[in-house]
Every structure is written in structure tokens, then in C-alpha cells.
Design a protein around this motif. Structure first.
Motif, PDB file in Angstrom:
ATOM      1  N   PHE A 129     108.653  64.655  32.684  1.00 54.56           N
ATOM      2  CA  PHE A 129     109.835  64.394  33.299  1.00 54.56           C
ATOM      3  C   PHE A 129     109.603  63.377  33.493  1.00 54.56           C
ATOM      4  O   PHE A 129     110.853  62.363  34.284  1.00 54.56           O
ATOM      5  N   GLU A 130     110.596  62.641  32.387  1.00 56.62           N
ATOM      6  CA  GLU A 130     110.886  61.639  31.730  1.00 56.62           C
ATOM      7  C   GLU A 130     112.457  61.636  32.442  1.00 56.62           C
ATOM      8  O   GLU A 130     113.114  60.459  33.412  1.00 56.62           O
ATOM      9  N   ALA A 131     113.435  62.462  32.338  1.00 60.40           N
ATOM     10  CA  ALA A 131     114.440  62.649  33.026  1.00 60.40           C
ATOM     11  C   ALA A 131     114.772  62.735  34.175  1.00 60.40           C
ATOM     12  O   ALA A 131     115.653  61.990  34.884  1.00 60.40           O
ATOM     13  N   PHE A 132     113.657  63.197  35.247  1.00 64.97           N
ATOM     14  CA  PHE A 132     114.169  63.053  36.672  1.00 64.97           C
ATOM     15  C   PHE A 132     113.403  61.402  37.181  1.00 64.97           C
ATOM     16  O   PHE A 132     113.872  60.776  38.297  1.00 64.97           O
ATOM     17  N   ALA A 171     120.539  76.599  46.419  1.00 65.70           N
ATOM     18  CA  ALA A 171     120.788  76.372  45.544  1.00 65.70           C
ATOM     19  C   ALA A 171     120.829  74.364  46.086  1.00 65.70           C
ATOM     20  O   ALA A 171     121.145  73.725  45.426  1.00 65.70           O
ATOM     21  N   ASP A 172     120.904  74.120  47.386  1.00 67.80           N
ATOM     22  CA  ASP A 172     121.217  72.677  47.535  1.00 67.80           C
ATOM     23  C   ASP A 172     119.604  72.249  47.612  1.00 67.80           C
ATOM     24  O   ASP A 172     120.090  70.888  47.286  1.00 67.80           O
ATOM     25  N   ALA A 173     119.163  72.769  46.228  1.00 64.98           N
ATOM     26  CA  ALA A 173     117.483  71.911  46.362  1.00 64.98           C
ATOM     27  C   ALA A 173     118.163  71.790  44.887  1.00 64.98           C
ATOM     28  O   ALA A 173     117.252  70.484  44.558  1.00 64.98           O
ATOM     29  N   ILE A 174     118.955  71.647  43.938  1.00 60.89           N
ATOM     30  CA  ILE A 174     119.520  70.784  42.944  1.00 60.89           C
ATOM     31  C   ILE A 174     119.884  69.623  43.459  1.00 60.89           C
ATOM     32  O   ILE A 174     121.177  68.996  44.002  1.00 60.89           O
ATOM     33  N   ALA A 175     119.341  68.602  42.942  1.00 52.51           N
ATOM     34  CA  ALA A 175     120.100  67.403  43.397  1.00 52.51           C
ATOM     35  C   ALA A 175     120.778  66.466  42.361  1.00 52.51           C
ATOM     36  O   ALA A 175     121.338  65.337  42.269  1.00 52.51           O
ATOM     37  N   ASP A 176     120.261  66.961  41.288  1.00 54.00           N
ATOM     38  CA  ASP A 176     121.238  66.988  40.194  1.00 54.00           C
ATOM     39  C   ASP A 176     121.343  68.005  39.023  1.00 54.00           C
ATOM     40  O   ASP A 176     120.827  68.470  38.688  1.00 54.00           O
ATOM     41  N   ARG A 177     122.413  67.177  37.569  1.00 55.72           N
ATOM     42  CA  ARG A 177     122.748  68.526  37.228  1.00 55.72           C
ATOM     43  C   ARG A 177     123.502  67.030  35.564  1.00 55.72           C
ATOM     44  O   ARG A 177     123.991  66.191  35.786  1.00 55.72           O
ATOM     45  N   LEU A 178     122.266  68.108  34.927  1.00 60.36           N
ATOM     46  CA  LEU A 178     123.808  67.703  32.823  1.00 60.36           C
ATOM     47  C   LEU A 178     125.129  67.763  33.245  1.00 60.36           C
ATOM     48  O   LEU A 178     125.146  69.602  33.564  1.00 60.36           O
ATOM     49  N   PRO A 179     125.721  66.979  32.649  1.00 61.88           N
ATOM     50  CA  PRO A 179     127.175  67.520  32.684  1.00 61.88           C
ATOM     51  C   PRO A 179     127.599  68.875  31.658  1.00 61.88           C
ATOM     52  O   PRO A 179     129.098  69.357  32.722  1.00 61.88           O
ATOM     53  N   ASP A 180     127.503  69.058  31.013  1.00 64.82           N
ATOM     54  CA  ASP A 180     127.313  69.819  30.041  1.00 64.82           C
ATOM     55  C   ASP A 180     127.036  70.955  30.552  1.00 64.82           C
ATOM     56  O   ASP A 180     127.437  72.655  29.932  1.00 64.82           O
ATOM     57  N   GLY A 181     126.235  70.959  31.746  1.00 66.73           N
ATOM     58  CA  GLY A 181     125.617  72.388  32.076  1.00 66.73           C
ATOM     59  C   GLY A 181     124.268  73.416  31.254  1.00 66.73           C
ATOM     60  O   GLY A 181     124.035  74.040  31.661  1.00 66.73           O
ATOM     61  N   LYS A 182     123.729  72.370  30.367  1.00 64.08           N
ATOM     62  CA  LYS A 182     123.368  72.898  29.017  1.00 64.08           C
ATOM     63  C   LYS A 182     121.740  72.131  29.263  1.00 64.08           C
ATOM     64  O   LYS A 182     121.864  71.111  29.522  1.00 64.08           O
ATOM     65  N   GLY A 183     120.950  72.662  29.448  1.00 74.53           N
ATOM     66  CA  GLY A 183     119.732  72.296  28.728  1.00 74.53           C
ATOM     67  C   GLY A 183     119.308  71.044  27.615  1.00 74.53           C
ATOM     68  O   GLY A 183     119.537  72.339  27.290  1.00 74.53           O
ATOM     69  N   PRO A 184     118.344  70.129  27.419  1.00 83.25           N
ATOM     70  CA  PRO A 184     118.478  69.891  26.268  1.00 83.25           C
ATOM     71  C   PRO A 184     117.492  70.511  25.458  1.00 83.25           C
ATOM     72  O   PRO A 184     117.887  70.566  24.454  1.00 83.25           O
ATOM     73  N   SER A 185     117.067  71.800  25.493  1.00 81.80           N
ATOM     74  CA  SER A 185     115.861  72.807  24.651  1.00 81.80           C
ATOM     75  C   SER A 185     116.855  73.788  24.260  1.00 81.80           C
ATOM     76  O   SER A 185     116.664  73.823  23.264  1.00 81.80           O
ATOM     77  N   GLY A 186     118.235  73.970  24.689  1.00 79.71           N
ATOM     78  CA  GLY A 186     119.120  74.675  24.020  1.00 79.71           C
ATOM     79  C   GLY A 186     118.459  76.416  23.643  1.00 79.71           C
ATOM     80  O   GLY A 186     118.977  76.788  23.254  1.00 79.71           O
ATOM     81  N   GLY A 216     116.101  58.768  38.958  1.00 85.23           N
ATOM     82  CA  GLY A 216     115.447  58.279  40.837  1.00 85.23           C
ATOM     83  C   GLY A 216     114.850  59.930  41.231  1.00 85.23           C
ATOM     84  O   GLY A 216     115.349  59.708  42.331  1.00 85.23           O
ATOM     85  N   ILE A 217     114.655  61.464  40.543  1.00 86.55           N
ATOM     86  CA  ILE A 217     115.190  62.226  41.234  1.00 86.55           C
ATOM     87  C   ILE A 217     113.168  62.049  41.786  1.00 86.55           C
ATOM     88  O   ILE A 217     112.501  62.988  40.077  1.00 86.55           O
ATOM     89  N   ALA A 235     118.388  75.138  31.842  1.00 85.98           N
ATOM     90  CA  ALA A 235     119.273  74.952  32.536  1.00 85.98           C
ATOM     91  C   ALA A 235     120.067  73.578  32.771  1.00 85.98           C
ATOM     92  O   ALA A 235     121.876  73.531  32.877  1.00 85.98           O
ATOM     93  N   GLY A 236     119.952  72.242  32.722  1.00 87.21           N
ATOM     94  CA  GLY A 236     119.929  71.403  32.828  1.00 87.21           C
ATOM     95  C   GLY A 236     120.352  70.257  34.061  1.00 87.21           C
ATOM     96  O   GLY A 236     120.988  70.147  34.600  1.00 87.21           O
ATOM     97  N   LEU A 237     119.402  71.723  35.568  1.00 89.35           N
ATOM     98  CA  LEU A 237     119.323  70.996  36.499  1.00 89.35           C
ATOM     99  C   LEU A 237     118.462  70.371  36.928  1.00 89.35           C
ATOM    100  O   LEU A 237     116.729  70.953  36.606  1.00 89.35           O
ATOM    101  N   PHE A 238     118.190  69.825  38.021  1.00 87.88           N
ATOM    102  CA  PHE A 238     117.254  69.218  38.701  1.00 87.88           C
ATOM    103  C   PHE A 238     116.879  69.630  39.743  1.00 87.88           C
ATOM    104  O   PHE A 238     117.207  69.207  41.100  1.00 87.88           O
TER     105      PHE A 238
END
Length: 248
Positions: free
Chosen positions: A133-136, A173-188, A140-141, A114-117
Motif C-alpha cells: 500500500f506504499e502507493a496509497f 466506481a465512485d469509490a475510485i480515488a485515483d488511477r494510474l495514467p496509463d490505465g494499467k497496474g504495475p504487476s502487468g 494520500g489515499i 488495474a492501476g485503480l485506487f
């Protein structure tokens, strides 16, 4: 636990004459938010039709625990009550690393699907957390388990081609620190991700156990709207030809 639901659940996911398989650890994350009217919404997505397991079904982000998840240690810890509840009834390996891996798998899969951190921005985040967890680290998350609450645990019946011992977590949802801009995760793996009310979620094509978890969540929110970490949670498993509902 008796009745038509249990009979349906016992037949779910194509039971057959499969040899015994030890269930694999898995974890799922229900991300909850309240809209302007106070209604709770949760994130769900549709599994791609190319998947052999539950194609086209709407599910919460989640998946199998990977061995690398238990090696990620630089995280903010669980609430003690949640950790104690997750530790109940464990067989074989009973380490803190395994218990921590349940939530880390859910957090990792939520990013991948889902592209959410889920975590906290922290300039002191270690340069390496671990595989998945490389993207984290790049953002800096630091993964944060403190806001996760256990909602349920469910074990797939025997005589199935796949079996999972799944821990269902929730987090606001306030635990979401960041998200990918397209609203999708890399796995598809998930399509059509959306924030749904409980009523809207029930109208989707759901796995039967997901339907039950939604009902459990709705009942709990009525009496425990803040999802207290000390609240007992249902534990579903198969015994002597029938599903059993215990509490942890």
C-alpha cells in the motif's frame, strides 16, 4: 444446487488425482459503474497467457490474501452488515484482522492489476499503511472498506492443484480515488482491461465460476439495484461429490 452447471463446475480447472490442499484465502473486486443509458458496466481484464493458472481468461481484479494484508489497520471500516456476513462460517482464525484482510487484498490487487485506487483522499493518511500500500500513502489515499458489498463466496473443489476460498466483493466506481495514467497496474497481470456490460462480459472467455457470479450479480441487481449490505449472498462449496449453494 443441481444441473449441468454444477457438473461442469465440478470438472473445471483440470480436476485430477491431487492430494488434499487447504484452500487459501482470496478476494476479487467487481467495480461497477452505470453509463448514460443506465446500463451497468464492470471492469474486467484478460489474464496474461504466460500464467499457468487460467491463462487468457477474462477475470475481475483480485488474488490471494497476503499475510501483510492482515497487518494493515489504518483503513475506513466495513459496513457492519458486510463485516458480519464475512465473519460467518470462518474456521480457525476468526479475527477482525483476517476479515479486514479479505477486502484489503481485493483493493491491493485492483491497484496492482488495474492501476485503480479504492479509497478516499485524506491529507491525514498515515505515513505507513503496510506492504503493498506504499502507493496509497504517496497519494494520500486511505483504503475505504465502507462501500464494499459482498456478492458471493466460492471454494475451489478438492483434487485441484490450486484451491482458493474466494470472497467476491463489489463497489461502485465512485469509490475510485485515483488511477494510474496509463490505465494499467504495475504487476502487468491483466491485459485489455475494459468496462464491459454484463452482456459483453458473458461473451468473453471466462472461468466457469465467473460466469456464475455474473449471473448472480445480474439477478441481484434486478431486485436490489443499490446492492444493499444486508442482502444474503450465495456461498458455493463442494460436498459429497457435488457443489452446494448455501447463503450467508
Amino acid at each position: 444446487m443441481t444441473g449441468s452447471f454444477e457438473k461442469q463446475l465440478a470438472k473445471d480447472e483440470k480436476a485430477g488425482d491431487y492430494p488434499y490442499i487447504r484452500p487459501k484465502d482470496a478476494a476479487t473486486l467487481l467495480i461497477l459503474d452505470r453509463d448514460g443509458s443506465g446500463d451497468v458496466r464492470l471492469l474486467m481484464g484478460r489474464r496474461h497467457m504466460r500464467h499457468t493458472f487460467m491463462p487468457g481468461k477474462f477475470v475481475f481484479p483480485g488474488g490471494r490474501v497476503d499475510p501483510a494484508d492482515s497487518r494493515v489497520a489504518n483503513v475506513l471500516p466495513y459496513h457492519p452488515d458486510v463485516q458480519a456476513r464475512l465473519s460467518k462460517g470462518l474456521k480457525k482464525v476468526k479475527t477482525e484482522a483476517r476479515v479486514r484482510a479479505f477486502a484489503l487484498a481485493a483493493i491491493r490487487e485492483t491497484y496492482e492489476e488495474a492501476g485503480l485506487f479504492i479509497g478516499k483522499k485524506d491529507s491525514g493518511t498515515p505515513q505507513r499503511l503496510g506492504t503493498g500500500f506504499e502507493a496509497f500513502v504517496e497519494r494520500g489515499i486511505q483504503p475505504d472498506l465502507g462501500g464494499l458489498r459482498m456478492i458471493a463466496r466460492a471454494v475451489t473443489p478438492t483434487k485441484r492443484p490450486r484451491r482458493f476460498d474466494t470472497r467476491f466483493f463489489s463497489v461502485w466506481a465512485d469509490a475510485i480515488a485515483d488511477r494510474l495514467p496509463d490505465g494499467k497496474g504495475p504487476s502487468g497481470e491483466l491485459e485489455d482491461c475494459a468496462w464491459l456490460t454484463l452482456e459483453e462480459a458473458r461473451e468473453k472467455e471466462l472461468p466457469l465460476i465467473t460466469t456464475k457470479i455474473l449471473a448472480d450479480l445480474e439477478s441481484r441487481l434486478e431486485t436490489d439495484p443499490d446492492l444493499s449490505p444486508g442482502t444474503a449472498v450465495p456461498y458455493y462449496y463442494f460436498r459429497n461429490g457435488a457443489f452446494v449453494r448455501d447463503f450467508l
